[in-house]
Design a protein around this motif. Structure first.
Motif, short mmCIF file in Angstrom:
data_model
loop_
_atom_site.label_atom_id
_atom_site.label_comp_id
_atom_site.label_asym_id
_atom_site.label_seq_id
_atom_site.Cartn_x
_atom_site.Cartn_y
_atom_site.Cartn_z
N VAL A 1 0.84 -1.21 0.00
CA VAL A 1 0.00 0.00 0.00
C VAL A 1 0.87 1.25 0.00
O VAL A 1 0.65 2.19 -0.78
CB VAL A 1 -0.95 0.00 1.22
CG1 VAL A 1 -1.48 1.41 1.51
CG2 VAL A 1 -2.11 -0.95 0.99
N PHE A 2 1.90 1.28 0.85
CA PHE A 2 2.75 2.46 0.93
C PHE A 2 3.53 2.69 -0.37
O PHE A 2 3.73 3.83 -0.79
CB PHE A 2 3.71 2.37 2.13
CG PHE A 2 3.16 3.00 3.38
CD1 PHE A 2 2.14 3.94 3.32
CD2 PHE A 2 3.67 2.68 4.63
CE1 PHE A 2 1.64 4.54 4.47
CE2 PHE A 2 3.18 3.27 5.79
CZ PHE A 2 2.15 4.20 5.70
N ALA A 3 3.96 1.60 -1.02
CA ALA A 3 4.67 1.74 -2.30
C ALA A 3 3.74 2.37 -3.34
O ALA A 3 4.14 3.27 -4.10
CB ALA A 3 5.16 0.38 -2.78
N GLU A 4 2.47 1.92 -3.37
CA GLU A 4 1.50 2.48 -4.32
C GLU A 4 1.23 3.96 -4.02
O GLU A 4 1.13 4.78 -4.93
CB GLU A 4 0.18 1.70 -4.25
CG GLU A 4 0.28 0.29 -4.80
CD GLU A 4 -0.95 -0.56 -4.45
OE1 GLU A 4 -1.89 -0.03 -3.81
OE2 GLU A 4 -0.96 -1.76 -4.80
N VAL A 5 1.11 4.28 -2.73
CA VAL A 5 0.81 5.66 -2.34
C VAL A 5 2.00 6.57 -2.67
O VAL A 5 1.83 7.68 -3.20
CB VAL A 5 0.44 5.75 -0.84
CG1 VAL A 5 0.35 7.20 -0.39
CG2 VAL A 5 -0.88 5.04 -0.57
N GLU A 6 3.21 6.10 -2.35
CA GLU A 6 4.40 6.94 -2.59
C GLU A 6 4.52 7.30 -4.07
O GLU A 6 4.95 8.41 -4.41
CB GLU A 6 5.67 6.23 -2.12
CG GLU A 6 6.88 7.16 -2.19
CD GLU A 6 8.18 6.52 -1.73
OE1 GLU A 6 8.89 7.14 -0.94
OE2 GLU A 6 8.48 5.39 -2.18
N ALA A 7 4.11 6.39 -4.94
CA ALA A 7 4.23 6.62 -6.38
C ALA A 7 3.34 7.76 -6.87
O ALA A 7 3.63 8.38 -7.89
CB ALA A 7 3.89 5.33 -7.13
N VAL A 8 2.25 8.05 -6.16
CA VAL A 8 1.30 9.05 -6.65
C VAL A 8 1.16 10.29 -5.75
O VAL A 8 0.61 11.30 -6.17
CB VAL A 8 -0.12 8.43 -6.84
CG1 VAL A 8 -0.06 7.32 -7.88
CG2 VAL A 8 -0.68 7.89 -5.53
N ALA A 9 1.66 10.20 -4.52
CA ALA A 9 1.48 11.32 -3.57
C ALA A 9 2.52 12.41 -3.80
O ALA A 9 3.61 12.13 -4.30
CB ALA A 9 1.61 10.80 -2.15
N PRO A 10 2.20 13.66 -3.44
CA PRO A 10 3.21 14.73 -3.56
C PRO A 10 4.42 14.45 -2.65
O PRO A 10 4.29 13.72 -1.65
CB PRO A 10 2.47 15.98 -3.10
CG PRO A 10 1.12 15.58 -2.67
CD PRO A 10 0.93 14.12 -2.90
N ALA A 11 5.55 15.04 -3.01
CA ALA A 11 6.81 14.75 -2.30
C ALA A 11 6.76 15.13 -0.82
O ALA A 11 7.46 14.53 0.00
CB ALA A 11 7.96 15.49 -2.98
N HIS A 12 5.92 16.10 -0.45
CA HIS A 12 5.89 16.57 0.94
C HIS A 12 4.89 15.80 1.81
O HIS A 12 4.85 15.98 3.02
CB HIS A 12 5.53 18.06 0.98
CG HIS A 12 4.11 18.32 0.59
ND1 HIS A 12 3.74 18.53 -0.71
CD2 HIS A 12 2.96 18.37 1.32
CE1 HIS A 12 2.42 18.71 -0.77
NE2 HIS A 12 1.93 18.61 0.45
N ALA A 13 4.07 14.95 1.19
CA ALA A 13 2.97 14.32 1.94
C ALA A 13 3.48 13.37 3.02
O ALA A 13 4.42 12.62 2.81
CB ALA A 13 2.05 13.57 0.99
N ILE A 14 2.83 13.43 4.17
CA ILE A 14 3.13 12.50 5.27
C ILE A 14 2.43 11.18 4.97
O ILE A 14 1.25 11.17 4.60
CB ILE A 14 2.59 13.04 6.62
CG1 ILE A 14 3.14 14.44 6.92
CG2 ILE A 14 2.90 12.07 7.76
CD1 ILE A 14 4.62 14.53 7.07
N LEU A 15 3.13 10.07 5.18
CA LEU A 15 2.51 8.75 5.06
C LEU A 15 2.40 8.18 6.47
O LEU A 15 3.41 7.87 7.12
CB LEU A 15 3.36 7.82 4.17
CG LEU A 15 3.74 8.37 2.78
CD1 LEU A 15 4.47 7.30 1.97
CD2 LEU A 15 2.52 8.85 2.01
N ALA A 16 1.19 8.08 6.96
CA ALA A 16 0.97 7.64 8.34
C ALA A 16 0.35 6.24 8.36
O ALA A 16 -0.46 5.90 7.49
CB ALA A 16 0.05 8.62 9.05
N THR A 17 0.74 5.46 9.35
CA THR A 17 0.17 4.12 9.50
C THR A 17 -0.54 4.01 10.85
O THR A 17 -0.02 4.46 11.86
CB THR A 17 1.24 3.01 9.39
OG1 THR A 17 0.66 1.78 9.83
CG2 THR A 17 2.47 3.30 10.27
N ASN A 18 -1.71 3.39 10.82
CA ASN A 18 -2.47 3.18 12.06
C ASN A 18 -2.17 1.79 12.64
O ASN A 18 -2.98 1.22 13.35
CB ASN A 18 -3.97 3.35 11.79
CG ASN A 18 -4.79 3.18 13.06
OD1 ASN A 18 -4.45 3.72 14.10
ND2 ASN A 18 -5.85 2.40 13.00
#
Length: 709
Positions: A437-454
């Protein structure tokens, strides 16, 4: 015998840093020619964010003001005396910072006696006295008004309570004695015991009036003006105050019995305050106020010198102070703005998160999932919850429409997250799934976006390890139910940078959550402690102790629910998963129970059935259990469980999972609902001698959550 003034002078010397409340007296003519009136205003000279309290010097100031009006009343130059507070605040009771400093029983007794001696003068004046509850009133603030002849309350009053039992005290300046004699024992038990033990529930102005505590209620805008018109009418005989007759027979006894039932169900005899308060209420049946005041003095002094109150004040300070200034959080100026939030997943947890972000941040929130049906269900859940808020009058139609328009769902992550600043995943608790999921998100999210996990137990660093930018991954672990439990464990991964962490703390603050910084260690804080705690219970059951004995052993802690009821709430499958994660990390201390595994494999939702309304061991679960022949007593079970918890907390502090023992306690109070009278857990382990037995030292210095040496 010391005079009140001498008592208070001695107490004031023990507490040089008191924020002093003044008691200003001013005079004016009442409306309708009712006569000259004296009004005492309680004011500490600070704005409403620093509520007015009663320390020794403040009580002395009120005493001096009463000297003046007493003289005027006896000379016949005034027709009545009123007491009110500064804007938005009436008074919020005794200054607890002063209570913490007390080391001797006689000093504690002086505080109780000093308050009584000052307040009861209000009922002894030669003219009627009036309390005007214009704003927040708690504890001693409520009690000073109870000593008056009449009371009015503002409709705008936001918070009114006698919270002493919640903290480990009794309402000791007249509350336990006067209130039942004013409104009846049953209503008094609700205010003093039930509301206090129900997470310190507050009353609003209209409830104060309905209970009969206040004799009249007026709008907030012109509250004092209307109160004075009413006062004039009372003094001239135009208004007669009628009060319901108090049942001093069986009704009083039933009320006290109900109070004991509530106390037993909440604290199981583990904390003395509620029972001391009930003893005083029970004795107040004959209406002898002075006898009641003397009993309040003794109870107050005994409790001030006891561990529960110190733990209660410690817990209160953790939540009010440390919880608002998290230890180890980076400079807040590093935080980046969050103008759009993405949520990966649309299941129940993800939908709860979407609703929370939407309500608190009021920015666009987009959910994604693997098929349209799930996405629609997630958005539908959020819309339905907004409709509920509208139905309850918590928001208006405009706001409901605006919030609904802000939440959307899409299947394509690129479409949903291309302009998101903060993206949180709440998908299945499996490392490979989360990494994907994080690999897919990183590919499309802006460079500054925080990736948080619950995630509740998996390694944040490992989750981020295959990304191009692991520095923007942060653990953001909520507790269920998300809307109720305040804790948010913010986890710093090995590569997480300060800006990402600061943004996470900034978001937590806007979400109105209590954020605690934790190291990326297995299961972080709450789940690690609870899993060790539950694991030891499970171990003694597996070894042969009956389920009922193992459960009952923990009752003296006064926890919000028993371990196996908690397991049911969490879900046995999640409990098993966390125990497996911790078993892999620490196989010498964390076991995986074969019985719990059997319960999960059988698809059972818990150990109990509730056919009779009470929890009883499910016969199907009983048939699954394979137990040894080692049977422990309740005391042995309790010692074993507490030893395990003390050992685990000691190891967590050695590993630097959190900054201090205080953070462990803050996490257990706000994330697991552990009681204030335990102070979370470490003060209790210190008080019971468990910390020294297991780790050779206390968790907290003497005087922190305990009586100073």
């Amino acid at each position: 015998m010391s005079t009140t003034a001498e008592l208070l002078k001695g107490a004031a010397e023990l507490f040089p840093d008191e924020v002093v409340t003044s008691a200003h007296v001013r005079h004016f003519e009442l409306p309708a020619g009712a006569g000259r009136f004296a009004l005492i205003t309680l004011d500490n000279g600070l704005d409403h964010t620093k509520p007015t309290t009663f320390g020794p010097q403040s009580l002395a100031n009120l005493n001096t003001a009463i000297d003046q009006v007493e003289k005027e009343a006896s000379e016949g130059t005034i027709v009545g005396v009123g007491i009110t507070g500064k804007p938005f605040i009436f008074a919020v009771g005794a200054d607890l910072k002063g209570v913490e400093l007390l080391k001797r029983h006689e000093d504690a007794l002086a505080i109780g006696k000093g308050g009584h001696d000052v307040f009861k003068r209000l009922s002894g004046l030669a003219v009627p006295t009036f309390a005007y509850y214009n704003g927040a009133a708690m504890g001693g603030g409520v009690e000073v008004g109870l000593h008056c002849t009449y009371r009015t309350v503002s409709k705008a009053l936001p918070a009114f309570s006698l919270p002493e039992v919640f903290l480990g005290l009794v309402p000791g300046w007249g509350g336990c004695t006067i209130l039942p004699n004013l409104i009846g024992a049953d209503r008094a038990v609700s205010v003093i015991i039930e509301n206090s033990l129900n997470q310190n529930k507050q009353l609003k102005g209209d409830q104060v009036f309905e209970l009969g505590i206040a004799d009249a209620i007026f709008e907030g805008a012109d509250f004092l003006e209307q109160s004075l018109i009413w006062t004039a009418s009372v003094l001239k005989g135009g208004t007669t105050v009628e009060r319901a007759e108090v049942d001093r027979g069986e009704g009083w006894d039933r009320a006290v019995a109900r109070g004991r039932f509530i106390a037993d169900s909440k604290v199981h005899g583990a904390a003395p305050a509620a029972y001391r308060a009930l003893d005083i209420i029970e004795a107040a049946k004959d209406g002898d106020l002075q006898k009641g005041f003397d009993a309040e003095d003794t109870a107050l002094a005994d409790l001030i010198m006891g561990g529960e109150l110190r733990s209660g004040i410690y817990a209160f300070n953790l939540v009010q102070k440390r919880g608002k200034r998290p230890a180890g959080a980076p400079d807040k100026n590093l935080a980046r703005p969050v103008t759009k939030v993405g949520v990966v997943g649309a299941g129940l947890m993800a939908s709860q998160l979407a609703l929370l972000f939407l309500r608190r941040l009021e920015v666009p929130v987009v959910l994604t999932d693997i098929d349209q049906e799930r996405v629609d269900k997630g958005v539908g859940y959020v819309h339905a919850e907004i409709e509920k808020l509208l139905g309850k009058g918590r928001i208006n139609q405009d706001k409901a429409n605006r919030l609904k328009a802000l939440v959307t769902g899409v299947l394509d992550k690129a479409e949903g997250f291309a302009d998101a600043d903060f993206i949180i995943e709440a998908v299945f608790e499996e490392m490979s799934v989360k990494q994907k999921v994080f690999a897919e998100v990183e590919a499309v999210a802006p460079a500054h976006a925080i990736l948080a996990t619950n995630t509740s137990s998996l390694s944040v660093s490992e989750m981020a390890s295959k990304l191009q930018h692991p520095e923007r991954v942060v653990g953001f672990h909520f507790f269920n139910p998300v809307a109720v439990l305040p804790l948010l464990e913010i986890v710093r991964g090995e590569k997480t940078d300060d800006a990402s962490l600061a943004t996470a703390f900034g978001v937590a603050k806007k979400l109105k959550k209590t954020a605690v910084l934790t190291k990326d260690a297995p299961a972080f804080v709450v789940n690690r402690i609870l899993t060790r705690f539950m694991g030891e219970i499970q171990n003694v059951i597996d070894e042969g102790t009956p389920v009922a004995t193992a459960e009952k052993a923990i009752e003296p802690l006064g926890l919000p629910m028993s371990p196996l009821v908690l397991l049911e709430l969490v879900g046995p499958a999640i409990g098993l998963h966390v125990s497996e994660t911790l078993n892999r990390a620490f196989p010498d201390r964390f076991t995986v129970s074969p019985n719990l595994k059997a319960v999960v494999e059988a698809g059972k939702r818990g150990f109990y059935v509730y056919d009779s309304g009470k929890p009883e061991l499910d016969p199907e679960v009983a048939a699954l259990l394979k137990q040894g022949d080692s049977v422990l007593t309740e005391e042995q079970v309790r010692a074993r469980v507490l030893d395990a918890v003390a050992q685990e907390i000691g190891l967590m502090l050695d590993e630097g999972v959190v900054a201090e023992a205080q953070d462990i306690d803050l996490c257990l109070i706000t994330g697991a609902g552990w009681p204030f009278h335990l102070g979370g857990i470490t003060p209790y382990l210190d008080r019971e001698g468990v910390s020294e037995r297991v780790n050779g030292k206390r968790f907290l210095a003497q005087g922190v959550a305990s009586v100073p040496a």
